[in-house]
Design a protein around this motif. Structure first.
Motif, PDB file in Angstrom:
ATOM      1  N   ALA A  53      10.534   6.752  15.525  1.00 25.00           N
ATOM      2  CA  ALA A  53       9.778   7.484  16.322  1.00 25.00           C
ATOM      3  C   ALA A  53      10.516   7.735  17.688  1.00 25.00           C
ATOM      4  O   ALA A  53      10.394   8.723  18.316  1.00 25.00           O
ATOM      5  CB  ALA A  53       8.277   7.157  16.360  1.00 25.00           C
ATOM      6  N   ASP A  54      10.865   6.683  18.174  1.00 26.23           N
ATOM      7  CA  ASP A  54      11.656   6.672  19.512  1.00 26.23           C
ATOM      8  C   ASP A  54      12.715   7.574  19.531  1.00 26.23           C
ATOM      9  O   ASP A  54      13.025   8.337  20.497  1.00 26.23           O
ATOM     10  CB  ASP A  54      12.086   5.263  19.945  1.00 26.23           C
ATOM     11  N   ALA A  55      13.382   7.612  18.438  1.00 22.79           N
ATOM     12  CA  ALA A  55      14.843   8.417  18.381  1.00 22.79           C
ATOM     13  C   ALA A  55      14.430   9.852  18.539  1.00 22.79           C
ATOM     14  O   ALA A  55      14.824  10.758  18.922  1.00 22.79           O
ATOM     15  CB  ALA A  55      15.686   8.139  17.116  1.00 22.79           C
ATOM     16  N   ALA A  56      13.513  10.108  17.573  1.00 19.64           N
ATOM     17  CA  ALA A  56      12.557  11.188  17.642  1.00 19.64           C
ATOM     18  C   ALA A  56      12.372  11.955  19.067  1.00 19.64           C
ATOM     19  O   ALA A  56      12.320  12.851  19.587  1.00 19.64           O
ATOM     20  CB  ALA A  56      11.447  11.647  16.609  1.00 19.64           C
ATOM     21  N   VAL A  99       6.513  15.022  17.183  1.00 21.13           N
ATOM     22  CA  VAL A  99       7.074  14.160  16.398  1.00 21.13           C
ATOM     23  C   VAL A  99       6.427  13.960  15.050  1.00 21.13           C
ATOM     24  O   VAL A  99       7.199  13.769  14.105  1.00 21.13           O
ATOM     25  CB  VAL A  99       6.722  12.686  17.303  1.00 21.13           C
ATOM     26  N   ALA A 100       4.931  14.260  14.974  1.00 19.76           N
ATOM     27  CA  ALA A 100       4.562  14.360  13.568  1.00 19.76           C
ATOM     28  C   ALA A 100       5.197  15.412  12.718  1.00 19.76           C
ATOM     29  O   ALA A 100       5.399  15.255  11.371  1.00 19.76           O
ATOM     30  CB  ALA A 100       2.929  14.589  13.616  1.00 19.76           C
ATOM     31  N   ASP A 130       9.442   3.563  11.491  1.00 21.26           N
ATOM     32  CA  ASP A 130       9.578   2.725  12.782  1.00 21.26           C
ATOM     33  C   ASP A 130       8.637   3.189  13.877  1.00 21.26           C
ATOM     34  O   ASP A 130       9.110   4.137  14.502  1.00 21.26           O
ATOM     35  CB  ASP A 130      11.283   2.747  12.989  1.00 21.26           C
ATOM     36  N   ILE A 131       7.613   2.439  14.102  1.00 23.84           N
ATOM     37  CA  ILE A 131       6.668   3.027  15.253  1.00 23.84           C
ATOM     38  C   ILE A 131       6.431   1.854  16.233  1.00 23.84           C
ATOM     39  O   ILE A 131       5.494   0.793  15.789  1.00 23.84           O
ATOM     40  CB  ILE A 131       5.275   3.231  14.469  1.00 23.84           C
ATOM     41  N   PRO A 132       7.012   1.714  17.333  1.00 22.87           N
ATOM     42  CA  PRO A 132       6.917   0.838  18.304  1.00 22.87           C
ATOM     43  C   PRO A 132       5.205   0.292  18.733  1.00 22.87           C
ATOM     44  O   PRO A 132       5.008  -0.887  18.553  1.00 22.87           O
ATOM     45  CB  PRO A 132       7.662   1.196  19.578  1.00 22.87           C
ATOM     46  N   LEU A 133       4.737   1.457  18.928  1.00 22.85           N
ATOM     47  CA  LEU A 133       3.186   1.161  19.189  1.00 22.85           C
ATOM     48  C   LEU A 133       2.232   1.504  18.246  1.00 22.85           C
ATOM     49  O   LEU A 133       1.166   2.247  18.404  1.00 22.85           O
ATOM     50  CB  LEU A 133       2.811   1.900  20.653  1.00 22.85           C
ATOM     51  N   LEU A 134       2.640   0.985  16.919  1.00 17.66           N
ATOM     52  CA  LEU A 134       1.689   1.214  15.584  1.00 17.66           C
ATOM     53  C   LEU A 134       0.319   0.838  15.963  1.00 17.66           C
ATOM     54  O   LEU A 134      -0.522   1.787  15.842  1.00 17.66           O
ATOM     55  CB  LEU A 134       2.444   0.574  14.599  1.00 17.66           C
ATOM     56  N   TYR A 135      -0.073  -0.322  16.230  1.00 14.95           N
ATOM     57  CA  TYR A 135      -1.133  -0.804  16.672  1.00 14.95           C
ATOM     58  C   TYR A 135      -2.009  -0.126  17.702  1.00 14.95           C
ATOM     59  O   TYR A 135      -3.188  -0.167  17.833  1.00 14.95           O
ATOM     60  CB  TYR A 135      -1.304  -2.369  16.362  1.00 14.95           C
TER      61      TYR A 135
END
Length: 199
Positions: A35-38, A93-94, A113-118
């Protein structure tokens, strides 16, 4: 017959070794959507979101893409402005994630890969979540070794993130990066085996 890949969410607090684990998954042939790379691509030179971001936050973009310090300063501490930025970024991003899923529809397993998933409620639609974790002293040492990082900045970042213990409690899998790399690699391979086993 499974019509889509299983989706594993990968997350972890700053300095926990998530990028290392994502690389291990790629080595095992598992497609990883970062997600960050996107976001970097969308906001980089000639990025698709530059006109929208410039319109919403004048003076924050240039030939090199988004000027991150300027954009950060424009939204920092202002929930309404941050929400406005998220309304620009998240749908894009979606859409990229949707393309990624279509491109990898035949894979048995894919990773988001989602850093802030929660923190951002990104765990809907996932089959499982893996949290990358390490002892607090190892995390602190890794983060403070980064260029430009200060103890104060680190504390601010931690304050915005769901505590590691809470993430571990919510996770389906915990990947320990406070151990030798080979041991971490075995854990990662075990998760892949578990999730790709024929049902």
């Amino acid at each position: 017959m499974n019509t889509r890949p299983k989706i594993l969410g990968l997350t972890g607090s700053i300095g926990m070794g998530k990028s290392t684990v994502a690389a291990m998954l790629r080595e095992l042939g598992v497609p990883v959507f970062d997600a960050d790379a996107a976001v970097h691509e969308l906001q980089g030179p000639e990025g698709a979101l530059l006109p929208l971001i410039e319109e919403a936050f004048p003076g924050t973009t240039g030939a090199g893409g988004v000027d991150r310090p300027k954009l950060g300063a424009a939204v920092f501490g202002d929930k309404d402005k941050l929400a406005r930025l998220e309304r620009i970024v998240h749908p894009a991003v979606a859409a990229m994630r949707g393309d990624f899923l279509r491109d990898n529809a035949q894979a048995p397993l894919v990773v988001f890969d989602i850093p802030l998933l929660y923190e951002k409620g990104g765990h809907q639609g996932l089959d499982a979540v893996a949290v990358v974790s390490a002892p607090a002293d190892a995390q602190r040492a890794r983060v403070l070794a980064r260029p430009g990082m200060t103890t104060e900045k680190f504390e601010q970042i931690l304050a915005l993130q769901v505590p590691d213990a809470q993430k571990r409690a919510l996770a389906d899998f915990v990947v320990d990066t406070g151990i030798p790399l080979e041991e971490t690699r075995k854990q990662v391979a075990g998760i892949v085996r578990t999730l790709t086993r024929a049902e």
